[in-house]
Design a protein around this motif. Structure first.
Motif, short mmCIF file in Angstrom:
data_model
loop_
_atom_site.label_atom_id
_atom_site.label_comp_id
_atom_site.label_asym_id
_atom_site.label_seq_id
_atom_site.Cartn_x
_atom_site.Cartn_y
_atom_site.Cartn_z
N PRO A 56 -9.57 -3.82 -5.06
CA PRO A 56 -10.76 -3.23 -5.33
C PRO A 56 -11.17 -2.36 -4.24
O PRO A 56 -11.66 -1.02 -4.42
N GLN A 57 -11.10 -2.74 -3.02
CA GLN A 57 -11.72 -2.32 -1.91
C GLN A 57 -10.77 -0.91 -1.62
O GLN A 57 -11.56 0.11 -1.39
N ASN A 58 -9.56 -1.07 -1.97
CA ASN A 58 -8.76 0.11 -1.66
C ASN A 58 -8.80 1.23 -2.89
O ASN A 58 -8.79 2.20 -2.66
N GLN A 59 -9.03 0.74 -3.88
CA GLN A 59 -9.42 1.65 -5.10
C GLN A 59 -10.70 2.47 -5.01
O GLN A 59 -10.66 3.77 -5.13
N LYS A 60 -11.76 1.83 -4.24
CA LYS A 60 -12.84 2.30 -4.07
C LYS A 60 -12.61 3.41 -3.12
O LYS A 60 -13.27 4.48 -3.14
N LEU A 61 -11.85 2.92 -1.90
CA LEU A 61 -11.75 3.94 -0.83
C LEU A 61 -11.00 5.37 -1.17
O LEU A 61 -11.14 6.32 -0.92
N GLU A 103 -13.29 7.66 -3.99
CA GLU A 103 -14.23 8.40 -3.60
C GLU A 103 -13.92 9.91 -3.32
O GLU A 103 -13.00 10.17 -2.87
N GLU A 146 -6.84 -12.69 0.48
CA GLU A 146 -7.90 -12.08 -0.31
C GLU A 146 -7.34 -10.84 -1.04
O GLU A 146 -6.46 -10.10 -0.49
N ASN A 147 -8.07 -10.61 -2.14
CA ASN A 147 -7.58 -9.53 -3.06
C ASN A 147 -7.99 -8.21 -2.45
O ASN A 147 -9.36 -8.23 -2.69
N LYS A 148 -7.49 -7.28 -1.76
CA LYS A 148 -7.83 -6.19 -1.30
C LYS A 148 -7.86 -5.08 -2.15
O LYS A 148 -8.15 -3.66 -1.88
#
Length: 82
Positions: free
Chosen positions: A29-34, A37, A25-27
């Motif tokens: 985008p989730q880490n970029q949002k984290l 913010e 799974e490509n994570k």
């Protein structure tokens, strides 16, 4: 004996194959949002509890190391008289 060597060869070929047997799974985008913010935390602490523990441990070891350096310098500057 020959069958065992062939089996080992097959396992090695599968292990070092260039094709993926399962998709990861490509994570990103989730880490970029984290990390993007705006929550008032510095970037080196946004990773959570692990980052906080690593940061505090590093600071404690740095302060202890600096204190030890100062202690040794003072001890070398003022040698004990015999």
């Amino acid at each position: 004996m020959n069958r065992q060597i062939f089996a080992l060869h097959q396992v090695a070929r599968r292990t070092f194959s260039s094709c993926a047997r399962r998709q990861i799974e490509n994570k990103v985008p989730q880490n970029q949002k984290l990390f993007q913010e705006d929550n008032g935390l510095p970037v080196h602490l946004k990773g959570g509890l692990g980052d906080a523990i690593l940061y505090k441990t590093t600071m404690v070891l740095t302060i202890l190391g600096a204190g030890l350096v100062v202690y040794e310098l003072v001890k070398a500057a003022f040698p004990q008289k015999k």
